[in-house]
Design a protein around this motif. Structure first.
Motif, PDB file in Angstrom:
ATOM      1  N   ARG A  98       3.185 -19.562  10.568  1.00 17.38           N
ATOM      2  CA  ARG A  98       2.292 -20.702  10.323  1.00 17.38           C
ATOM      3  C   ARG A  98       0.854 -20.318  10.677  1.00 17.38           C
ATOM      4  O   ARG A  98       0.190 -20.959  11.478  1.00 17.38           O
ATOM      5  N   GLN A  99       0.417 -19.233  10.070  1.00 19.54           N
ATOM      6  CA  GLN A  99      -0.944 -18.750  10.213  1.00 19.54           C
ATOM      7  C   GLN A  99      -1.398 -18.280   8.839  1.00 19.54           C
ATOM      8  O   GLN A  99      -0.564 -17.984   7.969  1.00 19.54           O
ATOM      9  N   PRO A 100      -2.707 -18.242   8.580  1.00 24.00           N
ATOM     10  CA  PRO A 100      -3.169 -17.912   7.231  1.00 24.00           C
ATOM     11  C   PRO A 100      -2.640 -16.595   6.689  1.00 24.00           C
ATOM     12  O   PRO A 100      -2.393 -16.469   5.491  1.00 24.00           O
ATOM     13  N   GLY A 101      -2.448 -15.600   7.565  1.00 23.38           N
ATOM     14  CA  GLY A 101      -1.997 -14.301   7.095  1.00 23.38           C
ATOM     15  C   GLY A 101      -0.601 -14.274   6.525  1.00 23.38           C
ATOM     16  O   GLY A 101      -0.200 -13.295   5.899  1.00 23.38           O
ATOM     17  N   PHE A 102       0.162 -15.319   6.736  1.00 25.02           N
ATOM     18  CA  PHE A 102       1.477 -15.442   6.112  1.00 25.02           C
ATOM     19  C   PHE A 102       1.549 -16.641   5.178  1.00 25.02           C
ATOM     20  O   PHE A 102       2.092 -16.557   4.081  1.00 25.02           O
ATOM     21  N   ALA A 103       1.013 -17.782   5.619  1.00 24.32           N
ATOM     22  CA  ALA A 103       1.236 -19.029   4.898  1.00 24.32           C
ATOM     23  C   ALA A 103       0.222 -19.311   3.807  1.00 24.32           C
ATOM     24  O   ALA A 103       0.472 -20.148   2.950  1.00 24.32           O
ATOM     25  N   ASN A 104      -0.932 -18.648   3.836  1.00 22.06           N
ATOM     26  CA  ASN A 104      -1.968 -19.002   2.877  1.00 22.06           C
ATOM     27  C   ASN A 104      -2.661 -17.751   2.356  1.00 22.06           C
ATOM     28  O   ASN A 104      -3.836 -17.511   2.621  1.00 22.06           O
ATOM     29  N   LEU A 105      -1.928 -16.968   1.611  1.00 18.83           N
ATOM     30  CA  LEU A 105      -2.540 -15.825   0.942  1.00 18.83           C
ATOM     31  C   LEU A 105      -1.697 -15.439  -0.257  1.00 18.83           C
ATOM     32  O   LEU A 105      -0.468 -15.414  -0.181  1.00 18.83           O
ATOM     33  N   GLN A 106      -2.383 -15.239  -1.382  1.00 23.02           N
ATOM     34  CA  GLN A 106      -1.727 -14.889  -2.625  1.00 23.02           C
ATOM     35  C   GLN A 106      -2.404 -13.663  -3.221  1.00 23.02           C
ATOM     36  O   GLN A 106      -3.624 -13.616  -3.346  1.00 23.02           O
ATOM     37  N   GLY A 107      -1.605 -12.673  -3.557  1.00 26.40           N
ATOM     38  CA  GLY A 107      -2.178 -11.430  -4.074  1.00 26.40           C
ATOM     39  C   GLY A 107      -1.408 -10.892  -5.258  1.00 26.40           C
ATOM     40  O   GLY A 107      -0.322 -11.377  -5.605  1.00 26.40           O
ATOM     41  N   MET A 108      -2.001  -9.903  -5.883  1.00 29.27           N
ATOM     42  CA  MET A 108      -1.329  -9.137  -6.924  1.00 29.27           C
ATOM     43  C   MET A 108      -0.848  -7.830  -6.314  1.00 29.27           C
ATOM     44  O   MET A 108      -1.606  -7.161  -5.603  1.00 29.27           O
ATOM     45  N   HIS A 109       0.372  -7.457  -6.596  1.00 32.86           N
ATOM     46  CA  HIS A 109       0.884  -6.150  -6.222  1.00 32.86           C
ATOM     47  C   HIS A 109       0.929  -5.287  -7.480  1.00 32.86           C
ATOM     48  O   HIS A 109       1.537  -5.673  -8.480  1.00 32.86           O
ATOM     49  N   LEU A 110       0.272  -4.150  -7.406  1.00 38.37           N
ATOM     50  CA  LEU A 110       0.269  -3.186  -8.499  1.00 38.37           C
ATOM     51  C   LEU A 110       1.177  -2.034  -8.121  1.00 38.37           C
ATOM     52  O   LEU A 110       0.958  -1.372  -7.100  1.00 38.37           O
ATOM     53  N   ASN A 111       2.223  -1.812  -8.918  1.00 35.71           N
ATOM     54  CA  ASN A 111       3.205  -0.764  -8.648  1.00 35.71           C
ATOM     55  C   ASN A 111       3.002   0.399  -9.606  1.00 35.71           C
ATOM     56  O   ASN A 111       3.032   0.224 -10.832  1.00 35.71           O
ATOM     57  N   LEU A 112       2.788   1.588  -9.037  1.00 31.79           N
ATOM     58  CA  LEU A 112       2.602   2.804  -9.822  1.00 31.79           C
ATOM     59  C   LEU A 112       3.731   3.773  -9.478  1.00 31.79           C
ATOM     60  O   LEU A 112       3.967   4.054  -8.298  1.00 31.79           O
ATOM     61  N   PRO A 113       4.433   4.321 -10.472  1.00 36.65           N
ATOM     62  CA  PRO A 113       5.592   5.172 -10.189  1.00 36.65           C
ATOM     63  C   PRO A 113       5.203   6.598  -9.807  1.00 36.65           C
ATOM     64  O   PRO A 113       4.092   7.055 -10.061  1.00 36.65           O
ATOM     65  N   PHE A 114       6.146   7.268  -9.176  1.00 38.09           N
ATOM     66  CA  PHE A 114       6.031   8.709  -8.945  1.00 38.09           C
ATOM     67  C   PHE A 114       7.424   9.299  -9.063  1.00 38.09           C
ATOM     68  O   PHE A 114       8.423   8.662  -8.737  1.00 38.09           O
ATOM     69  N   ALA A 115       7.494  10.532  -9.545  1.00 37.79           N
ATOM     70  CA  ALA A 115       8.785  11.133  -9.868  1.00 37.79           C
ATOM     71  C   ALA A 115       9.335  12.037  -8.771  1.00 37.79           C
ATOM     72  O   ALA A 115      10.546  12.255  -8.700  1.00 37.79           O
ATOM     73  N   ASP A 116       8.445  12.575  -7.909  1.00 37.38           N
ATOM     74  CA  ASP A 116       8.903  13.531  -6.915  1.00 37.38           C
ATOM     75  C   ASP A 116       7.856  13.628  -5.804  1.00 37.38           C
ATOM     76  O   ASP A 116       6.850  12.908  -5.814  1.00 37.38           O
ATOM     77  N   ASP A 117       8.082  14.518  -4.859  1.00 34.10           N
ATOM     78  CA  ASP A 117       7.181  14.660  -3.718  1.00 34.10           C
ATOM     79  C   ASP A 117       5.767  15.055  -4.125  1.00 34.10           C
ATOM     80  O   ASP A 117       4.781  14.575  -3.557  1.00 34.10           O
ATOM     81  N   GLU A 118       5.653  15.953  -5.090  1.00 37.56           N
ATOM     82  CA  GLU A 118       4.326  16.389  -5.513  1.00 37.56           C
ATOM     83  C   GLU A 118       3.528  15.205  -6.072  1.00 37.56           C
ATOM     84  O   GLU A 118       2.348  15.003  -5.728  1.00 37.56           O
ATOM     85  N   GLU A 119       4.160  14.430  -6.938  1.00 35.09           N
ATOM     86  CA  GLU A 119       3.468  13.277  -7.515  1.00 35.09           C
ATOM     87  C   GLU A 119       3.174  12.234  -6.444  1.00 35.09           C
ATOM     88  O   GLU A 119       2.110  11.610  -6.451  1.00 35.09           O
ATOM     89  N   PHE A 120       4.089  12.043  -5.520  1.00 35.57           N
ATOM     90  CA  PHE A 120       3.852  11.082  -4.441  1.00 35.57           C
ATOM     91  C   PHE A 120       2.636  11.474  -3.618  1.00 35.57           C
ATOM     92  O   PHE A 120       1.765  10.640  -3.333  1.00 35.57           O
ATOM     93  N   ALA A 121       2.548  12.745  -3.234  1.00 36.16           N
ATOM     94  CA  ALA A 121       1.429  13.195  -2.409  1.00 36.16           C
ATOM     95  C   ALA A 121       0.099  12.992  -3.124  1.00 36.16           C
ATOM     96  O   ALA A 121      -0.883  12.526  -2.533  1.00 36.16           O
ATOM     97  N   ARG A 122       0.051  13.318  -4.404  1.00 36.99           N
ATOM     98  CA  ARG A 122      -1.193  13.174  -5.164  1.00 36.99           C
ATOM     99  C   ARG A 122      -1.542  11.705  -5.386  1.00 36.99           C
ATOM    100  O   ARG A 122      -2.713  11.314  -5.263  1.00 36.99           O
ATOM    101  N   LEU A 123      -0.546  10.889  -5.700  1.00 34.37           N
ATOM    102  CA  LEU A 123      -0.796   9.466  -5.931  1.00 34.37           C
ATOM    103  C   LEU A 123      -1.224   8.772  -4.643  1.00 34.37           C
ATOM    104  O   LEU A 123      -2.152   7.946  -4.640  1.00 34.37           O
ATOM    105  N   HIS A 124      -0.570   9.110  -3.547  1.00 29.88           N
ATOM    106  CA  HIS A 124      -0.904   8.512  -2.250  1.00 29.88           C
ATOM    107  C   HIS A 124      -2.324   8.890  -1.838  1.00 29.88           C
ATOM    108  O   HIS A 124      -3.100   8.031  -1.379  1.00 29.88           O
TER     109      HIS A 124
END
Length: 416
Positions: free
Chosen positions: A139-165
């Motif tokens: 019951r605080q703004p950081g949980f009860a009153n915030l709306q966002g967009m989550h953007l999901n970008l895929p990665f196929a393996d460790d190399e892609e994960f490291a570069r994307l991150h």
């Protein structure tokens, strides 16, 4: 993005997953209405946590006045999602009209009182929400009153994960300069343009290992991430949650988190905009710039990974406070982004990055990105329309117009 097995994981930038969170409000008063469970019912009338609708889906969130829309199947191109999301909004608006309610966009409700108006999801997985509430006080703004967009970008393996991150952590600090949309909370103008993110910075402070500095530290593999981030988080959680109810990677509240269960990096620092076309324009701009860094167009991977997390966090805090007007004078950071001067505003930096990333901006994104560059983020436009000390009637008029923008799929340019 839907869960996938490792062998069929998608390559970086080959697909996108988008999640959009909306407030349910009273059609007359615009007060929050905790009735998401009336929308989330299957063909038998039973309440469900997720309602599949072809390639799209509706799902619950922590509170009953919020509903999430998402594409259940990753898509290779973002423009196709504009009409898909707008169509789902139309159907929800139709159903809510019978309840005397409607949807409100934006990063936060401008006058909700979380202490008295918060209603947690009481149905399936209730133990998760109750545990969250016990540990963090929802019951605080950081949980009860915030709306966002989550953007999901895929990665196929460790190399892609490291570069994307590595690429993503450089762009996280300036995303609020593009997407801030929460200048009001508790009925007043807040000291920051992105009040949602200011609240988010502290919302899991009872478990510091779950937040870090919000900007994630450099990691180079899944194994390293599990060892340096997830293991300490679970260790800190254990005495607080002996049953392990929250012992999942989604407890990680950093600004971008890897979801190894579905091989995607989930970006969480983008406020909701006035309509899906605006949301997806920001998703397109963000992913295009991240891809430029991923491909080492301006600097190499080792340079990206060497950028200090604390310096990135400082830039983030400035952009949360001042949006596109935030001053960036970290010359090392600007060099990584090929900016030709030693200091600039965050808005000027975005202009540079967009010019460098797009030879020709695709038609769906031209108008929203031009408005962002010329008029500022939605938070700036809301502030301009309502003023620094708005009377309640003026605030209601501005946010009613914002609701109309969502229902009609148009951009917010203020009141007539």
């Amino acid at each position: 993005m839907t869960a996938r097995s490792r062998p069929s994981a998608l390559p970086a930038f080959s697909a996108f997953g988008i999640e959009l969170e909306y407030m349910i409000v009273d059609r007359q008063t615009l007060a929050v209405r905790p009735i998401a469970d009336r929308l989330l019912r299957d063909d038998r009338g039973a309440v469900v946590n997720e309602l599949e609708r072809g390639t799209m889906a509706w799902s619950n969130e922590l509170t009953l006045h919020v509903i999430e829309l998402k594409n259940g199947i990753p898509v290779p191109e973002l423009p196709a999602l504009v009409d898909a999301f707008q169509s789902e909004i139309g159907e929800i608006e139709r159903r809510l009209a019978a309840e005397g309610a409607r949807l409100m966009p934006g990063g936060s409700h401008p006058w909700m009182d979380p202490l008295t108006e918060t209603r947690l999801w009481p149905h399936a997985h209730e133990e998760i929400y109750q545990t969250y509430d016990r540990l963090f006080d929802c019951r605080q703004p950081g949980f009860a009153n915030l709306q966002g967009m989550h953007l999901n970008l895929p990665f196929a393996d460790d190399e892609e994960f490291a570069r994307l991150h590595a690429a993503t952590r450089l762009i996280l600090p300036i995303l609020p300069a593009l997407a801030a949309s929460s200048p009001y909370m508790g009925g007043v103008r807040t000291p920051v343009l992105d009040r949602r993110m200011a609240a988010y910075l502290r919302h899991q402070r009872a478990l510091p290992a779950s937040m870090g500095q919000l900007i994630p530290a450099t990691v180079r593999s899944e194994a390293e991430y599990r060892e340096r981030v997830l293991a300490p988080m679970y260790a800190q959680l254990a005495p607080l949650d002996p049953k392990g109810v929250l012992r999942h990677e989604w407890l990680n509240a950093r600004g971008a988190i890897p979801r190894f269960d579905r091989m995607a990096l989930e970006i969480r620092v983008i406020d909701m905009q006035e309509c899906p076309r605006a949301d997806l324009a920001i998703a397109a701009a963000s992913s295009r710039v991240i891809q430029g860094l991923y491909e080492a167009r301006w600097c190499d991977l080792s340079q990206q990974q060497a950028m200090p997390t604390a310096a990135l966090a400082d830039i983030l805090h400035a952009c949360i406070r001042d949006g596109e007007r935030a001053l960036i004078d970290d010359s090392a950071y600007l060099r990584l982004l090929d900016y030709p001067a030693l200091r600039c505003t965050a808005g000027e930096l975005w202009g540079h990055l967009l010019d460098a990333s797009y030879r020709v901006i695709p038609p769906p994104w031209r108008e929203p990105l031009n408005i962002l560059r010329e008029e500022g983020p939605l938070g700036r436009r809301l502030l301009r329309a309502a003023g620094p000390a708005p009377a309640r009637g003026r605030l209601e008029a501005v946010y009613r117009e914002l609701c109309d923008c969502l229902a009609q799929g148009r951009l917010f340019l203020g009141l007539e």
